[in-house]
Each structure stands twice: as C-alpha cells, then as structure tokens.
Scaffold this motif. Structure first.
Motif, PDB file in Angstrom:
ATOM      1  N   SER A 169      -3.486  37.955  73.353  1.00  0.00           N
ATOM      2  CA  SER A 169      -2.309  38.542  72.703  1.00  0.00           C
ATOM      3  C   SER A 169      -1.009  37.822  73.039  1.00  0.00           C
ATOM      4  O   SER A 169       0.042  38.173  72.498  1.00  0.00           O
ATOM      5  CB  SER A 169      -2.182  40.011  73.131  1.00  0.00           C
ATOM      6  OG  SER A 169      -1.999  40.090  74.549  1.00  0.00           O
ATOM      7  N   GLU A 170      -1.068  36.812  73.927  1.00  0.00           N
ATOM      8  CA  GLU A 170       0.158  36.225  74.466  1.00  0.00           C
ATOM      9  C   GLU A 170       0.610  34.927  73.796  1.00  0.00           C
ATOM     10  O   GLU A 170       1.743  34.806  73.338  1.00  0.00           O
ATOM     11  CB  GLU A 170      -0.019  35.981  75.968  1.00  0.00           C
ATOM     12  CG  GLU A 170      -0.298  37.245  76.767  1.00  0.00           C
ATOM     13  CD  GLU A 170       0.832  38.250  76.659  1.00  0.00           C
ATOM     14  OE1 GLU A 170       1.982  37.837  76.853  1.00  0.00           O
ATOM     15  OE2 GLU A 170       0.568  39.426  76.367  1.00  0.00           O
ATOM     16  N   HIS A 171      -0.279  33.952  73.750  1.00  0.00           N
ATOM     17  CA  HIS A 171       0.105  32.636  73.232  1.00  0.00           C
ATOM     18  C   HIS A 171      -1.136  31.792  72.924  1.00  0.00           C
ATOM     19  O   HIS A 171      -2.226  32.095  73.406  1.00  0.00           O
ATOM     20  CB  HIS A 171       0.976  31.892  74.253  1.00  0.00           C
ATOM     21  CG  HIS A 171       0.344  31.798  75.614  1.00  0.00           C
ATOM     22  ND1 HIS A 171       0.812  32.497  76.699  1.00  0.00           N
ATOM     23  CD2 HIS A 171      -0.749  31.115  76.070  1.00  0.00           C
ATOM     24  CE1 HIS A 171       0.065  32.241  77.752  1.00  0.00           C
ATOM     25  NE2 HIS A 171      -0.886  31.401  77.402  1.00  0.00           N
ATOM     26  N   PRO A 172      -0.967  30.730  72.142  1.00  0.00           N
ATOM     27  CA  PRO A 172      -2.098  29.840  71.867  1.00  0.00           C
ATOM     28  C   PRO A 172      -2.589  29.174  73.156  1.00  0.00           C
ATOM     29  O   PRO A 172      -1.781  28.817  74.025  1.00  0.00           O
ATOM     30  CB  PRO A 172      -1.515  28.798  70.903  1.00  0.00           C
ATOM     31  CG  PRO A 172      -0.316  29.458  70.316  1.00  0.00           C
ATOM     32  CD  PRO A 172       0.241  30.332  71.401  1.00  0.00           C
ATOM     33  N   ILE A 173      -3.882  29.045  73.291  1.00  0.00           N
ATOM     34  CA  ILE A 173      -4.474  28.370  74.450  1.00  0.00           C
ATOM     35  C   ILE A 173      -4.936  26.984  74.001  1.00  0.00           C
ATOM     36  O   ILE A 173      -5.853  26.850  73.194  1.00  0.00           O
ATOM     37  CB  ILE A 173      -5.659  29.177  75.012  1.00  0.00           C
ATOM     38  CG1 ILE A 173      -5.166  30.513  75.563  1.00  0.00           C
ATOM     39  CG2 ILE A 173      -6.381  28.386  76.094  1.00  0.00           C
ATOM     40  CD1 ILE A 173      -6.277  31.471  75.896  1.00  0.00           C
ATOM     41  N   LYS A 174      -4.258  25.970  74.522  1.00  0.00           N
ATOM     42  CA  LYS A 174      -4.583  24.594  74.148  1.00  0.00           C
ATOM     43  C   LYS A 174      -5.113  23.789  75.325  1.00  0.00           C
ATOM     44  O   LYS A 174      -5.621  22.684  75.151  1.00  0.00           O
ATOM     45  CB  LYS A 174      -3.348  23.911  73.563  1.00  0.00           C
ATOM     46  CG  LYS A 174      -2.822  24.594  72.301  1.00  0.00           C
ATOM     47  CD  LYS A 174      -1.589  23.890  71.763  1.00  0.00           C
ATOM     48  CE  LYS A 174      -1.075  24.584  70.499  1.00  0.00           C
ATOM     49  NZ  LYS A 174       0.140  23.911  69.962  1.00  0.00           N
ATOM     50  N   SER A 175      -4.966  24.340  76.534  1.00  0.00           N
ATOM     51  CA  SER A 175      -5.433  23.655  77.733  1.00  0.00           C
ATOM     52  C   SER A 175      -5.719  24.677  78.821  1.00  0.00           C
ATOM     53  O   SER A 175      -5.384  25.859  78.680  1.00  0.00           O
ATOM     54  CB  SER A 175      -4.387  22.654  78.234  1.00  0.00           C
ATOM     55  OG  SER A 175      -3.256  23.361  78.739  1.00  0.00           O
ATOM     56  N   ILE A 176      -6.322  24.228  79.912  1.00  0.00           N
ATOM     57  CA  ILE A 176      -6.587  25.121  81.041  1.00  0.00           C
ATOM     58  C   ILE A 176      -5.283  25.703  81.596  1.00  0.00           C
ATOM     59  O   ILE A 176      -5.248  26.860  82.029  1.00  0.00           O
ATOM     60  CB  ILE A 176      -7.367  24.376  82.145  1.00  0.00           C
ATOM     61  CG1 ILE A 176      -8.819  24.147  81.689  1.00  0.00           C
ATOM     62  CG2 ILE A 176      -7.353  25.145  83.447  1.00  0.00           C
ATOM     63  CD1 ILE A 176      -9.689  23.470  82.729  1.00  0.00           C
ATOM     64  N   ASP A 177      -4.219  24.920  81.545  1.00  0.00           N
ATOM     65  CA  ASP A 177      -2.923  25.402  82.047  1.00  0.00           C
ATOM     66  C   ASP A 177      -2.488  26.688  81.351  1.00  0.00           C
ATOM     67  O   ASP A 177      -1.847  27.554  81.952  1.00  0.00           O
ATOM     68  CB  ASP A 177      -1.856  24.324  81.855  1.00  0.00           C
ATOM     69  CG  ASP A 177      -2.074  23.128  82.773  1.00  0.00           C
ATOM     70  OD1 ASP A 177      -2.810  23.293  83.771  1.00  0.00           O
ATOM     71  OD2 ASP A 177      -1.532  22.048  82.479  1.00  0.00           O
ATOM     72  N   ASP A 178      -2.843  26.809  80.068  1.00  0.00           N
ATOM     73  CA  ASP A 178      -2.440  27.988  79.302  1.00  0.00           C
ATOM     74  C   ASP A 178      -3.207  29.244  79.695  1.00  0.00           C
ATOM     75  O   ASP A 178      -2.853  30.354  79.286  1.00  0.00           O
ATOM     76  CB  ASP A 178      -2.652  27.725  77.802  1.00  0.00           C
ATOM     77  CG  ASP A 178      -1.761  26.614  77.284  1.00  0.00           C
ATOM     78  OD1 ASP A 178      -0.626  26.501  77.763  1.00  0.00           O
ATOM     79  OD2 ASP A 178      -2.213  25.848  76.406  1.00  0.00           O
ATOM     80  N   LEU A 179      -4.279  29.077  80.487  1.00  0.00           N
ATOM     81  CA  LEU A 179      -5.110  30.208  80.898  1.00  0.00           C
ATOM     82  C   LEU A 179      -4.746  30.765  82.272  1.00  0.00           C
ATOM     83  O   LEU A 179      -5.199  31.852  82.641  1.00  0.00           O
ATOM     84  CB  LEU A 179      -6.589  29.785  80.931  1.00  0.00           C
ATOM     85  CG  LEU A 179      -7.329  29.687  79.603  1.00  0.00           C
ATOM     86  CD1 LEU A 179      -8.591  28.844  79.763  1.00  0.00           C
ATOM     87  CD2 LEU A 179      -7.700  31.066  79.083  1.00  0.00           C
ATOM     88  N   GLN A 180      -3.964  30.026  83.011  1.00  0.00           N
ATOM     89  CA  GLN A 180      -3.711  30.390  84.403  1.00  0.00           C
ATOM     90  C   GLN A 180      -3.144  31.809  84.555  1.00  0.00           C
ATOM     91  O   GLN A 180      -2.125  32.151  83.971  1.00  0.00           O
ATOM     92  CB  GLN A 180      -2.747  29.384  85.046  1.00  0.00           C
ATOM     93  CG  GLN A 180      -3.263  27.949  85.041  1.00  0.00           C
ATOM     94  CD  GLN A 180      -4.665  27.840  85.621  1.00  0.00           C
ATOM     95  OE1 GLN A 180      -4.894  28.146  86.791  1.00  0.00           O
ATOM     96  NE2 GLN A 180      -5.602  27.394  84.807  1.00  0.00           N
ATOM     97  N   GLY A 181      -3.834  32.609  85.359  1.00  0.00           N
ATOM     98  CA  GLY A 181      -3.373  33.952  85.673  1.00  0.00           C
ATOM     99  C   GLY A 181      -3.596  34.997  84.596  1.00  0.00           C
ATOM    100  O   GLY A 181      -3.303  36.176  84.808  1.00  0.00           O
TER     101      GLY A 181
END
Length: 326
Positions: free
Chosen positions: A153-165
């Motif tokens: 629900s937050e933002h597009p995930i394009k890399s592992i960095d976008d998944l942190q936490g």
C-alpha cells in the motif's frame, strides 16, 4: 471439519456409484479443493472425458470440486489408503509426505514459468514423480499454480532497498518467514481472510500472491502497488492411489497417463488465460505494476535460506540440477 466432511463424502460416493455403475466397469473418484470452473478442475474433467472415450466407457472419473471430499491434506491421506482414487493438490501440501517435493517451496528456485515447465517436463520431474510411489501414490500430471509476487500500500518496489522494514503478511511457513528476513522485510503470518483489513488499517504494509488471488481477494483496492518478482512458483499435481493404479491393466494405465499429460496442456492454457484476465482487470483499476525488475539481488539474498533448508548432498544436487536446466 472431518466429522462434517466424512458423511458428505460418503453420500457423494454412494450417489456416484448409483449413477455410474450401470455405465462404467470402474468409477474413479477425484478430489479437488478448488471450485468448479477453476483451471485444475476443468483439466481433470477433460482427462475424465478422454479416459472414458478411449476405454469405451469402461473407466469413468467423477470429479468432486470445492473440497467436497475434504481438504487437501485429508484427501491426500485418503488417496494413499485407496479410499479416494485421485487427488489434485499443491506440491506444498505433499511436503511432509514426499520429502522430494520440499525443495519446490524454495524462493526464486525457478527463473520463470517456462523454466519451471522445462524442469517438471524433463528428467527431474520424472525423478520427483517416481518418489511418490514409495508413499502409495502415482504422480500423473503437473499443473500450474502461478507465481507469487509482492504487493503493498506504500510505494512501488523496484529493489531490495524498497522492502526494508516493511511488514508483509506471509503464510505460516518457516521458509516464507526466513525469506522475508533475508531481504530485510518483516514477516507477519496471519490468516488470509484478515489481510484486506490489516492492510487497510496499517497493521501490515502488504502481502504476496499470484494475479488471480490478488484480484479475487480485492487486495488491489488497498494495496495498489504490485511488483512481479515471481519469488515463488509452487506447482500443483494430480496423483492416483497406488492401490487403484495396480488394479488397472497396463493398457489402461497408458490411457490414463496419456490423458493426464494432455490435461497438463489444457490446465496451463486455462491458467495463463485466468492470470491475464486478472492482470488486465487490476491494471485497469489503476494498480501500478512493476514488471522489469532485476531479480538477481533478490536471488543472491536467499543464500541464508538455502543454507538452512538445502542441507543434504541429495538436496544440493537436485537444486543444482534444477538451476542448471535451460
């Protein structure tokens, strides 16, 4: 649940025997938890038609969808005992019964749907299928069940960095929990029915599943960012009771094997059509889909997971051969 299902199953089996006994020398009962019209159900129905036609009506297959004969685990056990003749179930449900299926629940084991097909349709698939016989089962066909991907629900995930936490709902499965930890996200096991409200209220940020489930659950309404990383592709299969199999003549065994193989082609076609329909629907609803993603960093991050679950020489060899399949 068992107390409710057992009498129902008995009544259905009795009814089937009454209606088919006059027409068929042998009536096989096949269980599926999916509803009528689902790709796996329709595929087994097509198998039934082919078997009946090629045996001149001697062998009939009665398909019971919607868990009418029980849930997957129960119907697998009944098939092992010969109470039910055939069962369609996920590889994952067989994990505690046929150890060779456990590796198919590893994240990023398959590079693509095509890679999975090549593995299952080749010598590795035959080798794993052979392992079912030691557990009173005969593997007949491998079916598609799609690939699971992340949505939130937050933002597009394009890399592992976008998944942190981020907090993601996962099934109550240790492999899934460890997968999320390996990529820096937080796993929150919870029942599937609680996911929508949990995303809506911020208890979790998202979940992961295939296109049809993302669509039919309505999760796209509260988690409009979908990243097609395809981290998990667990196939489904059709298995027959070894007891039933041994009652068949070699000629009839060949007919059933051929019909089961033909049903694979149909199921995969129906599944692909269902996926495309769901994908088009959610995109039309405004979902932002990330398709071009570099999977390699995700795959590299899975080393601790593989180190934990792929421990025997046999398992390591099988994983290596799967990954080497073109």
């Amino acid at each position: 649940m068992k107390k409710t299902l057992t009498p129902i199953a008995a009544l259905l089996i009795s009814a089937a025997s009454v209606t088919t006994a006059s027409a068929c020398d042998m009536t096989l009962r096949s269980s599926d938890t999916h509803p009528d019209g689902y790709p796996t159900v329709e595929a087994v129905k097509s198998m039934a038609k082919e078997v009946e036609a090629k045996t001149d009506g001697r062998i009939c297959i009665e398909v019971y969808p919607s868990a009418q004969l029980g849930e997957e685990k129960d119907t697998i056990e009944q098939t092992q005992l010969g109470v039910i003749d055939m069962v369609r179930a996920s590889f994952g449900t067989f994990n505690d019964i046929v150890p060779e299926t456990q590796l198919f629940s590893l994240p990023y084991l398959f590079r693509s749907v095509e890679h999975q097909h090549h593995v299952l349709d080749g010598p590795i698939g035959a080798e794993v299928g052979k392992a079912f016989e030691a557990h009173d089962l005969v593997q007949l066909a491998n079916y598609d069940a799609g690939s699971r991907s992340f949505y939130n629900s937050e933002h597009p995930i394009k890399s592992i960095d976008d998944l942190q936490g981020m907090k993601f709902r996962v099934m109550q499965n240790d492999v899934f929990v460890d997968m999320m930890k390996a990529i820096g996200a937080n796993a929150t096991p919870m029942p599937y029915g609680e996911v929508y409200s949990s995303i809506q209220t911020g208890v979790i940020d998202g979940a992961e599943n295939n296109w049809p489930s993302y669509d039919s659950s309505g999760h796209y309404e509260v988690a409009p960012y979908y990243t097609q990383d395809q981290h998990l592709m667990v196939p489904e299969l059709v298995a027959m009771s070894l007891t039933t199999w041994n009652k068949l003549s070699p000629e009839d065994q060949k007919v059933i094997k051929a019909a089961a193989k033909n049903s694979e082609t149909l199921e995969r076609k129906l599944w692909a059509e269902q996926e495309k329909k769901s994908e088009d629907k959610v995109e039309a609803a405004g979902v932002k889909v990330v398709k071009d993603i570099d999977k390699q960093p995700f795959i590299d991050a899975m080393k601790p997971v593989y180190d934990k679950y792929v421990t025997t020489p046999e398992a390591k060899d099988l994983v290596a051969r799967i990954q080497a399949t073109k």
